[in-house]
Design a protein around this motif. Sequence first.
Motif, short mmCIF file in Angstrom:
data_model
loop_
_atom_site.label_atom_id
_atom_site.label_comp_id
_atom_site.label_asym_id
_atom_site.label_seq_id
_atom_site.Cartn_x
_atom_site.Cartn_y
_atom_site.Cartn_z
N GLU A 33 69.07 64.68 38.15
CA GLU A 33 68.61 63.29 38.18
C GLU A 33 68.77 62.39 37.03
OE1 GLU A 33 68.06 61.64 41.04
OE2 GLU A 33 67.92 63.42 42.27
N LEU A 34 68.32 63.02 35.80
CA LEU A 34 67.96 62.36 34.77
C LEU A 34 69.56 62.39 34.06
CD1 LEU A 34 64.97 64.02 32.85
CD2 LEU A 34 65.34 61.71 33.75
N GLY A 35 70.47 63.35 34.39
CA GLY A 35 71.72 63.21 33.89
C GLY A 35 72.43 62.00 34.54
N ILE A 36 72.31 62.09 35.80
CA ILE A 36 72.75 60.61 36.32
C ILE A 36 72.60 59.33 35.71
CG2 ILE A 36 72.90 59.30 38.86
CD1 ILE A 36 72.74 62.12 40.09
N GLY A 108 55.35 64.32 25.76
CA GLY A 108 55.51 65.55 26.44
C GLY A 108 54.83 65.62 27.84
N PHE A 109 55.53 66.33 28.93
CA PHE A 109 55.26 66.48 29.85
C PHE A 109 55.06 68.00 30.48
CE2 PHE A 109 57.13 62.24 29.79
CZ PHE A 109 56.38 61.46 30.54
N VAL A 110 54.30 68.14 31.24
CA VAL A 110 54.12 69.46 31.88
C VAL A 110 53.96 69.55 33.43
CG1 VAL A 110 52.79 71.42 32.16
CG2 VAL A 110 52.83 70.53 29.79
N TYR A 111 54.81 70.25 34.15
CA TYR A 111 54.80 70.13 35.66
C TYR A 111 54.58 71.27 36.11
CZ TYR A 111 56.57 69.44 40.46
OH TYR A 111 56.51 69.32 41.93
N GLU A 117 51.62 69.06 40.37
CA GLU A 117 50.90 68.21 39.16
C GLU A 117 51.68 67.82 38.00
OE1 GLU A 117 46.43 67.88 37.11
OE2 GLU A 117 47.10 69.82 37.88
N TRP A 118 51.73 66.67 37.66
CA TRP A 118 52.38 66.29 36.37
C TRP A 118 51.22 66.15 35.34
CZ3 TRP A 118 57.47 65.75 34.72
CH2 TRP A 118 58.38 65.85 35.70
N LEU A 119 51.45 66.26 33.91
CA LEU A 119 50.69 65.97 32.92
C LEU A 119 51.55 65.34 31.80
CD1 LEU A 119 48.40 68.93 32.71
CD2 LEU A 119 47.76 66.70 33.71
N ARG A 120 51.11 64.37 31.21
CA ARG A 120 51.62 63.64 30.29
C ARG A 120 50.99 63.50 28.89
NH1 ARG A 120 52.62 57.36 31.13
NH2 ARG A 120 50.57 57.41 30.55
N TYR A 121 51.50 63.87 27.85
CA TYR A 121 50.79 63.51 26.53
C TYR A 121 51.73 62.81 25.81
CZ TYR A 121 48.47 64.46 22.18
OH TYR A 121 47.97 63.93 20.84
N ARG A 122 51.28 61.67 24.91
CA ARG A 122 52.06 60.73 24.22
C ARG A 122 51.36 61.00 22.67
NH1 ARG A 122 50.71 55.14 27.15
NH2 ARG A 122 48.90 56.30 26.94
N LYS A 123 52.34 60.97 21.71
CA LYS A 123 52.00 60.94 20.35
C LYS A 123 50.85 59.99 20.06
CE LYS A 123 54.05 61.30 15.79
NZ LYS A 123 53.74 62.83 15.51
N GLY A 124 50.05 60.58 19.45
CA GLY A 124 48.65 59.92 18.99
C GLY A 124 47.62 59.73 20.13
N ASP A 125 47.65 60.71 21.28
CA ASP A 125 46.80 60.59 22.44
C ASP A 125 45.53 61.52 22.08
OD1 ASP A 125 47.94 58.76 24.09
OD2 ASP A 125 48.52 60.01 25.46
N GLY A 126 45.27 61.79 20.66
CA GLY A 126 44.25 62.62 20.27
C GLY A 126 43.92 64.02 21.25
N GLY A 127 44.93 64.68 21.69
CA GLY A 127 44.72 65.87 22.49
C GLY A 127 44.38 65.90 23.87
N VAL A 128 44.45 64.51 24.25
CA VAL A 128 43.96 64.38 25.61
C VAL A 128 45.30 64.13 26.39
CG1 VAL A 128 42.52 62.98 26.98
CG2 VAL A 128 41.62 63.63 24.86
N VAL A 140 60.71 55.42 33.28
CA VAL A 140 61.34 56.28 34.58
C VAL A 140 60.06 57.13 34.97
CG1 VAL A 140 62.55 58.04 35.51
CG2 VAL A 140 63.59 56.42 33.87
N ASP A 141 59.89 57.13 36.29
CA ASP A 141 58.90 58.08 37.02
C ASP A 141 59.66 59.18 37.44
OD1 ASP A 141 56.90 59.28 38.54
OD2 ASP A 141 56.15 57.61 39.49
N MET A 142 59.61 60.31 36.78
CA MET A 142 60.29 61.63 37.25
C MET A 142 59.58 62.35 38.35
SD MET A 142 60.73 63.09 33.34
CE MET A 142 59.18 62.83 32.70
N GLY A 143 58.20 61.81 38.64
CA GLY A 143 57.78 62.46 40.05
C GLY A 143 58.56 62.22 41.11
N LEU A 144 59.16 60.97 41.32
CA LEU A 144 59.96 60.74 42.39
C LEU A 144 61.30 61.65 42.52
CD1 LEU A 144 59.81 56.79 41.84
CD2 LEU A 144 58.37 58.24 43.29
N MET A 145 61.73 62.51 41.40
CA MET A 145 62.78 63.24 41.49
C MET A 145 62.64 64.49 41.87
SD MET A 145 64.16 62.34 37.61
CE MET A 145 64.45 60.60 37.25
N LEU A 146 61.42 64.97 42.14
CA LEU A 146 61.13 66.41 42.46
C LEU A 146 60.59 66.40 44.13
CD1 LEU A 146 59.79 67.91 39.51
CD2 LEU A 146 61.98 68.05 40.55
#
Length: 146
Positions: A33-36, A108-111, A117-128, A140-146
């Motif tokens: 999906e991301l390749g397209i 960074g994402f963990v699926y 469930e998706w989790l997102r972490y952005r640089k500077g988010d302080g470990g949360v 892009v919302d990657m949740g719509l791809m799965l």
Amino acid sequence: MYDLSYNAPFQVQDDGTNSPFDHQRVISKLTMELGILYYREKSITVEPLPETPLNEGPGHAVPDLLLYDKIAEETKIIIEICQTNGQRNDLRKAIYLIEENDYGILEGFVYNYKTREWLRYRKGDGGVATASSFSEVMGVDMGLML
């Protein structure tokens, strides 16, 4: 919100060679999906690369999927795919790679393919991390791809 503050150095381990079909299937779908979006539609500027080391040479982490900016020559996004018992470690890995290394990673994402469930972490988010599948870097919302 997930607060995964850490004090001790984190060891990055790659266990991709022992991954079950469901794990690999998610990587395949996201890569396609991301390749397209990257190769055909040219609507994102980062190239999806599955199971690729963050840098050349031995000893570098290998995310399940990374999104690479060829112009900046940096990985901008990493995605880890897991099931419930590996979710916490994969999130810690993503946070560590973003905050404690100079790879240029912004998100960074963990699926979790068991709970979807998706989790997102952005640089500077302080470990949360937050519950989100939307990438601000790509728009892009990657949740719509799965």
